[in-house]
Design a protein around this motif. Structure first.
Motif, PDB file in Angstrom:
ATOM      1  N   ILE A  76       0.667  -1.228   0.000  1.00  0.00           N
ATOM      2  CA  ILE A  76       0.138  -0.066  -0.145  1.00  0.00           C
ATOM      3  C   ILE A  76       1.045   1.241  -0.054  1.00  0.00           C
ATOM      4  CG2 ILE A  76      -1.487   1.272   1.508  1.00  0.00           C
ATOM      5  CD1 ILE A  76      -2.953  -1.304   2.018  1.00  0.00           C
ATOM      6  N   ARG A  77       1.868   1.120   0.642  1.00  0.00           N
ATOM      7  CA  ARG A  77       2.700   2.330   0.661  1.00  0.00           C
ATOM      8  C   ARG A  77       3.361   2.648  -0.598  1.00  0.00           C
ATOM      9  NH1 ARG A  77       6.488   4.454   4.685  1.00  0.00           N
ATOM     10  NH2 ARG A  77       5.818   2.958   6.190  1.00  0.00           N
ATOM     11  N   LYS A  78       3.304   1.753  -1.687  1.00  0.00           N
ATOM     12  CA  LYS A  78       3.809   2.221  -2.955  1.00  0.00           C
ATOM     13  C   LYS A  78       2.933   2.999  -3.640  1.00  0.00           C
ATOM     14  CE  LYS A  78       6.369  -2.196  -3.289  1.00  0.00           C
ATOM     15  NZ  LYS A  78       6.040  -3.647  -3.912  1.00  0.00           N
ATOM     16  N   GLU A  79       1.456   3.096  -3.078  1.00  0.00           N
ATOM     17  CA  GLU A  79       0.585   4.035  -3.902  1.00  0.00           C
ATOM     18  C   GLU A  79       0.605   5.323  -3.446  1.00  0.00           C
ATOM     19  OE1 GLU A  79      -1.319   2.830  -6.326  1.00  0.00           O
ATOM     20  OE2 GLU A  79      -1.003   0.746  -6.235  1.00  0.00           O
ATOM     21  N   ASP A  80       1.326   5.631  -2.441  1.00  0.00           N
ATOM     22  CA  ASP A  80       1.264   7.081  -2.027  1.00  0.00           C
ATOM     23  C   ASP A  80       0.040   7.889  -1.796  1.00  0.00           C
ATOM     24  OD1 ASP A  80       2.659   9.441  -1.216  1.00  0.00           O
ATOM     25  OD2 ASP A  80       2.751  10.252  -3.483  1.00  0.00           O
ATOM     26  N   TYR A  81      -0.855   6.856  -1.011  1.00  0.00           N
ATOM     27  CA  TYR A  81      -2.218   7.464  -0.625  1.00  0.00           C
ATOM     28  C   TYR A  81      -1.868   8.733   0.139  1.00  0.00           C
ATOM     29  CZ  TYR A  81      -3.958   3.058  -2.296  1.00  0.00           C
ATOM     30  OH  TYR A  81      -4.601   2.134  -3.034  1.00  0.00           O
ATOM     31  N   GLN A  82      -2.875   9.823  -0.111  1.00  0.00           N
ATOM     32  CA  GLN A  82      -2.720  10.999   0.769  1.00  0.00           C
ATOM     33  C   GLN A  82      -3.594  10.869   2.047  1.00  0.00           C
ATOM     34  OE1 GLN A  82      -4.623  14.037  -1.946  1.00  0.00           O
ATOM     35  NE2 GLN A  82      -6.725  13.847  -0.552  1.00  0.00           N
ATOM     36  N   ALA A  83      -4.558   9.997   2.026  1.00  0.00           N
ATOM     37  CA  ALA A  83      -5.463   9.651   3.253  1.00  0.00           C
ATOM     38  C   ALA A  83      -6.084   8.334   3.084  1.00  0.00           C
ATOM     39  CB  ALA A  83      -6.638  10.760   3.277  1.00  0.00           C
ATOM     40  N   ALA A  84      -6.518   7.959   4.313  1.00  0.00           N
ATOM     41  CA  ALA A  84      -7.049   6.614   4.483  1.00  0.00           C
ATOM     42  C   ALA A  84      -8.387   6.849   5.488  1.00  0.00           C
ATOM     43  CB  ALA A  84      -6.286   5.819   5.389  1.00  0.00           C
ATOM     44  N   TYR A  85      -9.311   6.485   4.727  1.00  0.00           N
ATOM     45  CA  TYR A  85     -10.690   6.609   5.538  1.00  0.00           C
ATOM     46  C   TYR A  85     -11.343   5.390   5.997  1.00  0.00           C
ATOM     47  CZ  TYR A  85     -11.171  11.465   3.668  1.00  0.00           C
ATOM     48  OH  TYR A  85     -11.405  12.572   3.282  1.00  0.00           O
ATOM     49  N   MET A  86     -11.273   5.190   7.612  1.00  0.00           N
ATOM     50  CA  MET A  86     -11.385   3.888   8.178  1.00  0.00           C
ATOM     51  C   MET A  86     -12.982   3.833   8.459  1.00  0.00           C
ATOM     52  SD  MET A  86      -8.554   3.004   8.082  1.00  0.00           S
ATOM     53  CE  MET A  86      -8.887   1.436   8.853  1.00  0.00           C
TER      54      MET A  86
END
Length: 340
Positions: A76-86
């Protein structure tokens, strides 16, 4: 634009309800790819939902599982997400975006994930109390997370979940199973007859026979829990087609989308039928539809008479006559596509 990751609930019906929040995020962050993380059971539905780019698989029972979670976090780190909504309250799931280094991790600290969740929606303490009938429904909770606790403006309605099966996929499914598209079909979702949420077997059989006499095909849909009920119906109506051994969840979506009308009870597939947008009649126990039912406007609910106490969960107060009348009515109504 940096993508957004949404951790969804694992059950089929709950995952479908999460699509309301995904639609809010798609409007809030136009152009940003949106990915979801959910269970292996629900993940196949993601490709049928607008705005979702791809789905990550999060195993529900990792024991102890830190190695597996760390491995997923590296990917998941490789995708460079700006935010995660839990949208899920699972601490095990919340560890993944934390280990992946996603800078914003937004949600309610249901299992007290303070620090793991680092941005809380406005008014989050109320989330610990706002449960139960006529309070905050699950789809309202997930939408509140997507909106960071802001209340929708006057006259603004929260979006209902949506799914779509392509015409090409439906055509291929019909060809594989020898389905005549000109023949009307009634899809029955019974759950297990021993389940308090189901409807009596003899009434399902009566409705099925009524439609068969009028030339309809009768399709029995579901999974392992519905197989015994399907076998019971086929004893009384041998021409009914038993689809409860369908190996793929997306095949079940084709069955629902290809049917003329869906008749079901409280369960994951009733949310799928509602999101797919076809004529849909759902039988619920007393006062249950508001709390746990789909929110799509076209769904027709049948519940026991209002005089039935709310603690009586079974559906015996719904008569065959009401069901047959409701099915005839929803089939006669213009489809969602025609209205649009």
């Amino acid at each position: 634009m940096r993508p957004i990751l949404v951790f969804c609930l694992p059950a089929i019906g709950d995952f479908i309800r999460c699509h309301s929040a995904i639609q809010i995020l798609a409007e809030k962050f136009p152009g940003h790819p949106i990915d979801v993380a959910t269970s292996p059971l629900a993940a196949p539905l993601a490709r049928l939902m607008p705005h979702i780019r791809k789905a990550w698989i999060v195993e529900k029972h990792w024991r102890p599982g830190l190695k597996e979670r760390a491995g997923l976090a590296r990917e998941i780190r490789k995708e460079d997400y700006q935010a995660a909504y839990m949208l899920t309250s699972s601490t095990k799931a919340a560890l993944v975006p934390w280990l992946a280094g996603i800078p914003e991790r937004i949600g309610y600290p249901r299992e007290f994930q303070f620090g793991i969740i680092n941005r809380l929606p406005a008014g989050w303490p109320k989330s610990f109390l706002a449960f139960g009938p006529r309070k905050t429904r699950l789809y309202e909770q997930v939408c509140a997370i997507a909106m960071l606790g802001e209340k929708p403006g006057d006259g603004v309605r929260l979006p209902a979940p949506q799914m779509a099966v392509s015409a090409e996929e439906l055509s291929d499914w019909r060809a594989r199973h020898g389905i005549d598209p000109a023949r009307p079909a009634l899809a029955l979702y019974t759950s297990a007859f021993s389940n308090f949420r189901s409807w009596p077997a003899e009434r399902f059989i009566s409705v099925a026979k009524d439609h068969a006499r009028r030339g309809w095909a009768v399709w029995l849909i579901g999974g392992p829990r519905e197989r015994e009920a399907a076998a019971q119906i086929r004893v009384a109506l041998p021409e009914a087609v038993d689809f409860t051994s369908t190996p793929q969840l997306t095949d079940a979506m084709c069955q629902i989308a290809a049917s003329t009308a869906f008749l079901g009870v409280d369960g994951g597939l009733c949310h799928a039928a509602a999101a797919l947008g076809g004529p849909c009649v759902l039988i619920f126990g007393s006062n249950r539809s508001y709390e746990t039912g789909p929110v799509n406007d076209h769904v027709r609910y049948l519940e026991p008479p209002i005089s039935t106490p709310s603690w009586v969960h079974d559906t015996r107060g719904v008569s065959e006559e009401r069901v047959l009348a409701a099915l005839a009515d929803v089939v006669a109504q213009p489809s969602r596509d025609q209205k649009a």
